[in-house]
Design a protein around this motif. Structure first.
Motif, PDB file in Angstrom:
ATOM      1  N   TRP A  76       0.088  -7.073   4.781  1.00  0.00           N
ATOM      2  CA  TRP A  76      -0.673  -6.614   3.614  1.00  0.00           C
ATOM      3  C   TRP A  76      -1.925  -5.882   4.075  1.00  0.00           C
ATOM      4  O   TRP A  76      -2.319  -4.884   3.491  1.00  0.00           O
ATOM      5  N   MET A  78      -5.238  -6.559   4.016  1.00  0.00           N
ATOM      6  CA  MET A  78      -6.182  -6.471   2.914  1.00  0.00           C
ATOM      7  C   MET A  78      -7.439  -5.695   3.300  1.00  0.00           C
ATOM      8  O   MET A  78      -8.018  -5.916   4.365  1.00  0.00           O
ATOM      9  N   GLN A  79      -7.840  -4.786   2.424  1.00  0.00           N
ATOM     10  CA  GLN A  79      -9.046  -3.988   2.635  1.00  0.00           C
ATOM     11  C   GLN A  79     -10.276  -4.900   2.669  1.00  0.00           C
ATOM     12  O   GLN A  79     -10.290  -5.954   2.052  1.00  0.00           O
ATOM     13  N   TYR A 130      -0.882  -7.527  -4.563  1.00  0.00           N
ATOM     14  CA  TYR A 130      -0.250  -8.294  -3.489  1.00  0.00           C
ATOM     15  C   TYR A 130       1.141  -8.773  -3.905  1.00  0.00           C
ATOM     16  O   TYR A 130       2.088  -8.693  -3.124  1.00  0.00           O
ATOM     17  N   PHE A 133       3.513  -5.970  -3.630  1.00  0.00           N
ATOM     18  CA  PHE A 133       3.814  -5.721  -2.225  1.00  0.00           C
ATOM     19  C   PHE A 133       4.842  -6.718  -1.694  1.00  0.00           C
ATOM     20  O   PHE A 133       5.803  -6.342  -1.022  1.00  0.00           O
ATOM     21  N   ARG A 137       8.401  -5.787  -0.226  1.00  0.00           N
ATOM     22  CA  ARG A 137       8.700  -6.098   1.170  1.00  0.00           C
ATOM     23  C   ARG A 137       9.971  -6.936   1.283  1.00  0.00           C
ATOM     24  O   ARG A 137      10.828  -6.654   2.121  1.00  0.00           O
ATOM     25  N   ASN A 152       5.036  -3.184   6.272  1.00  0.00           N
ATOM     26  CA  ASN A 152       3.621  -3.397   5.998  1.00  0.00           C
ATOM     27  C   ASN A 152       3.150  -2.577   4.802  1.00  0.00           C
ATOM     28  O   ASN A 152       3.939  -1.906   4.144  1.00  0.00           O
ATOM     29  N   ARG A 153       1.860  -2.633   4.592  1.00  0.00           N
ATOM     30  CA  ARG A 153       1.247  -1.978   3.441  1.00  0.00           C
ATOM     31  C   ARG A 153       1.508  -0.473   3.423  1.00  0.00           C
ATOM     32  O   ARG A 153       1.719   0.109   2.376  1.00  0.00           O
ATOM     33  N   SER A 154       1.491   0.168   4.576  1.00  0.00           N
ATOM     34  CA  SER A 154       1.709   1.618   4.600  1.00  0.00           C
ATOM     35  C   SER A 154       3.132   1.959   4.155  1.00  0.00           C
ATOM     36  O   SER A 154       3.351   2.962   3.472  1.00  0.00           O
ATOM     37  N   PHE A 156       4.825   0.236   2.002  1.00  0.00           N
ATOM     38  CA  PHE A 156       4.755   0.012   0.554  1.00  0.00           C
ATOM     39  C   PHE A 156       4.117   1.212  -0.143  1.00  0.00           C
ATOM     40  O   PHE A 156       4.630   1.716  -1.143  1.00  0.00           O
ATOM     41  N   LEU A 157       2.998   1.690   0.396  1.00  0.00           N
ATOM     42  CA  LEU A 157       2.302   2.815  -0.221  1.00  0.00           C
ATOM     43  C   LEU A 157       3.142   4.097  -0.167  1.00  0.00           C
ATOM     44  O   LEU A 157       3.160   4.872  -1.129  1.00  0.00           O
TER      45      LEU A 157
END
Length: 189
Positions: A76, A78-79, A130, A133, A137, A152-154, A156-157
């Motif tokens: 994830w 997280m930022q 989340y 995501f 995933r 990972n997050r990328s 997903f984006l």
């Protein structure tokens, strides 16, 4: 037999919870994220270990677990801003001065559950992102025959971006095909 109790909190009541959360954040400001997470895990263990927690409390403990998962999920990623918001919320569970002492049977974790409920409402955008995501995933990993941790997050984006572009193209085709035929009088393309 079950009993339903509804609690209505006034703005003054909610401000008391916010004040408690602020004080907890101040006292735990110098703690490492690992310590803050450990305090939240300890609450989960204590409340779960007694086996007598109410359904309301158990449901909130599940939400607390998810907040911890959000922080620790490397996929994830997280930022920092969201991470700080979640850590600040979890700081409350590191403060030994509860509104209701945890050792009171049947009621000891009620204030903690209420605080978790308030936190999850405040963090709703982060939680929903989340959850989206995690669903992506799991489904994508199964579709590709890989482990969920490999995505990972990328990923997903990129998937979300592709879905958005596809939707825009479909809408553009629908608009072109639906009225008057040909190009728009203001079209540059």
């Amino acid at each position: 037999m079950s009993l339903r109790i509804t609690l209505d909190f006034s703005e003054k009541d909610l401000e008391r919870f916010r004040d408690m959360a602020r004080k907890a954040m101040d006292t735990t400001r110098d703690q490492e994220p690992k310590q803050i997470i450990a305090g939240a895990r300890k609450l989960i263990e204590e409340a779960s270990g007694r086996g007598k927690s109410s359904e309301f409390v158990r449901g909130r403990l599940d939400m607390l677990r998810m907040l911890i998962d959000m922080l620790e999920d490397e996929g994830w990623g997280m930022q920092e801003v969201g991470r700080q918001r979640v850590l600040a919320a979890l700081a409350y569970f590191n403060d030994p001065h509860d509104l209701i002492p945890d050792n009171i049977p049947g009621l000891g974790f009620l204030d903690d559950a209420i605080m978790i409920e308030l936190m999850t409402r405040e963090l709703k955008p982060e939680i929903e992102a989340y959850q989206d995501f995690v669903k992506y995933r799991d489904a994508e990993a199964q579709r590709r025959g890989m482990k969920p941790e490999e995505l990972n997050r990328s990923d997903f984006l990129k998937s979300r971006e592709q879905a958005l572009l596809s939707r825009m193209r479909r809408r553009r085709r629908r608009v072109r095909g639906g009225g008057g035929g040909g190009k728009s009088p203001i079209s540059l393309f």
